[in-house]
Write an enzyme that holds these catalytic residues in place. Structure first.
Site, short mmCIF file in Angstrom:
data_model
loop_
_atom_site.label_atom_id
_atom_site.label_comp_id
_atom_site.label_asym_id
_atom_site.label_seq_id
_atom_site.Cartn_x
_atom_site.Cartn_y
_atom_site.Cartn_z
N ASP A 79 -3.52 -7.20 -3.48
CA ASP A 79 -4.99 -7.15 -3.53
C ASP A 79 -5.55 -7.85 -4.76
O ASP A 79 -4.80 -8.24 -5.67
CB ASP A 79 -5.48 -5.69 -3.47
CG ASP A 79 -4.66 -4.75 -4.36
OD1 ASP A 79 -4.01 -5.23 -5.30
OD2 ASP A 79 -4.68 -3.53 -4.10
N ASP A 117 -6.33 9.17 -4.50
CA ASP A 117 -6.93 9.53 -3.21
C ASP A 117 -6.02 9.17 -2.02
O ASP A 117 -6.45 9.18 -0.88
CB ASP A 117 -8.31 8.86 -3.05
CG ASP A 117 -8.24 7.33 -2.99
OD1 ASP A 117 -7.13 6.77 -3.09
OD2 ASP A 117 -9.30 6.69 -2.85
N HIS A 150 -4.56 6.26 -1.41
CA HIS A 150 -4.60 4.88 -0.88
C HIS A 150 -3.32 4.11 -1.20
O HIS A 150 -2.64 4.40 -2.18
CB HIS A 150 -5.84 4.12 -1.38
CG HIS A 150 -5.85 3.76 -2.83
ND1 HIS A 150 -7.01 3.61 -3.55
CD2 HIS A 150 -4.86 3.49 -3.72
CE1 HIS A 150 -6.73 3.27 -4.79
NE2 HIS A 150 -5.43 3.19 -4.93
N GLU A 171 -8.63 2.50 1.27
CA GLU A 171 -9.19 3.79 0.89
C GLU A 171 -9.19 4.74 2.09
O GLU A 171 -9.02 4.31 3.23
CB GLU A 171 -10.64 3.58 0.40
CG GLU A 171 -10.78 2.62 -0.78
CD GLU A 171 -10.23 3.20 -2.10
OE1 GLU A 171 -9.37 4.09 -2.07
OE2 GLU A 171 -10.69 2.75 -3.17
#
Ligand code: PGA
Length: 261
Positions: free
Chosen positions: A67, A136, A138, A143
């Site tokens: 990313d 979280d 991910h 997400e």
């Protein structure tokens, strides 16, 4: 999924680097999927050491990063281009033309994402993909509620991720809110996955990934469907695993494991 509980961050880094070195020793032209963040730093240090001291050769290797922040140019000190150059690429002999990091400055994002996906295919697919995990749950910037079939695309970062990553910027307000990220579907096509996690703040995400339902609320849980996923964690990150003793027991029963007295 193989869960390996390590005694320290150093042990996680060395175990993951060894997986990559073993691959390169049998397949010198392997395609590596790479990750950024604090977690893989120790692994990159170990790979650099192996290159400098043991002659680990990257001259035929191709790399694809997961990313990049949208809007940051490659020379921005918080861009993932910069991170990879500083922490790995400038220390090893991977040919610059074989390095791929998503472009945060592409004018036509859609066309860029399609090109990135095609380029991975044209290079023969990713042999081993390194992953961290967000607090979280991910993987890459997929997400919660990202499709488990998603491909490379633009994602809006979750507030939790912006807060987690604010430590690298002067303030949370400077963290970009969009990123280009490989999708969960893209990641799942890699032939092998290595996910690394340490520290207590990852314990819930790790438990959701390993023992929770496969669902988009924890995109890392997709690893449960991968035929060759290894998870290297420390005791802190393993803190909420219900089957922790079982994972440890499995490691002692593996061929080549040290015999207990
Ligand atoms: P970290 O990030 O390694 O900096 O904790 C992991 C991630 O968000 O994937």
């Amino acid at each position: 999924m193989e869960v390996v509980i390590c005694r320290s961050y150093d042990e996680i880094s060395k175990a993951a680097a060894k997986e990559i070195a073993d691959l390169l020793n049998t397949k010198p032209d392997a395609v590596l999927g790479l990750a950024t963040g604090s977690t893989p730093l120790g692994m990159y240090k170990e790979l650099v050491r192996m290159h400098k001291h043991d002659g680990l050769d990257f001259s035929q290797v191709t790399t694809f990063n997961l990313d990049e922040y949208v809007g940051l140019s490659p020379d921005h000190d918080q861009s993932y281009h910069y991170f990879m150059h500083e922490n790995l690429f400038k220390h090893i002999n991977v040919p610059p033309q074989n390095i791929h990091v998503p472009s945060g400055t592409a004018k036509n994002h859609k066309a860029f994402c399609a090109w990135y996906e095609q380029r991975i295919k044209d290079c023969g697919g990713i042999d081993v993909q390194v992953l961290g995990i967000g607090s979280d749950g991910h993987i890459a910037f997929n997400e919660p509620t990202s499709s488990l079939g998603s491909r490379t695309r633009i994602k809006t970062l979750a507030k939790q991720t912006i807060e987690d990553n604010a430590r690298f910027f002067k303030s949370a307000g400077e963290v970009p809110i969009y990123a280009i990220t490989m999708g969960v579907g893209t990641i799942m096509e890699a032939r092998k996955l290595l996910l690394l996690a340490n520290k207590k703040n990852k314990a819930k995400a790790v438990a959701d990934m390993v023992e929770g339902p496969v669902c988009t609320m924890c995109t890392a849980s997709a690893l449960q469907l991968h035929p060759d996923a290894m998870v290297f964690i420390d005791e802190d990150a393993a803190g909420e695993l219900k089957m922790k003793d079982y994972y440890k027991w499995i490691q002692t029963k593996k061929p080549g494991a040290p015999k207990s007295a």
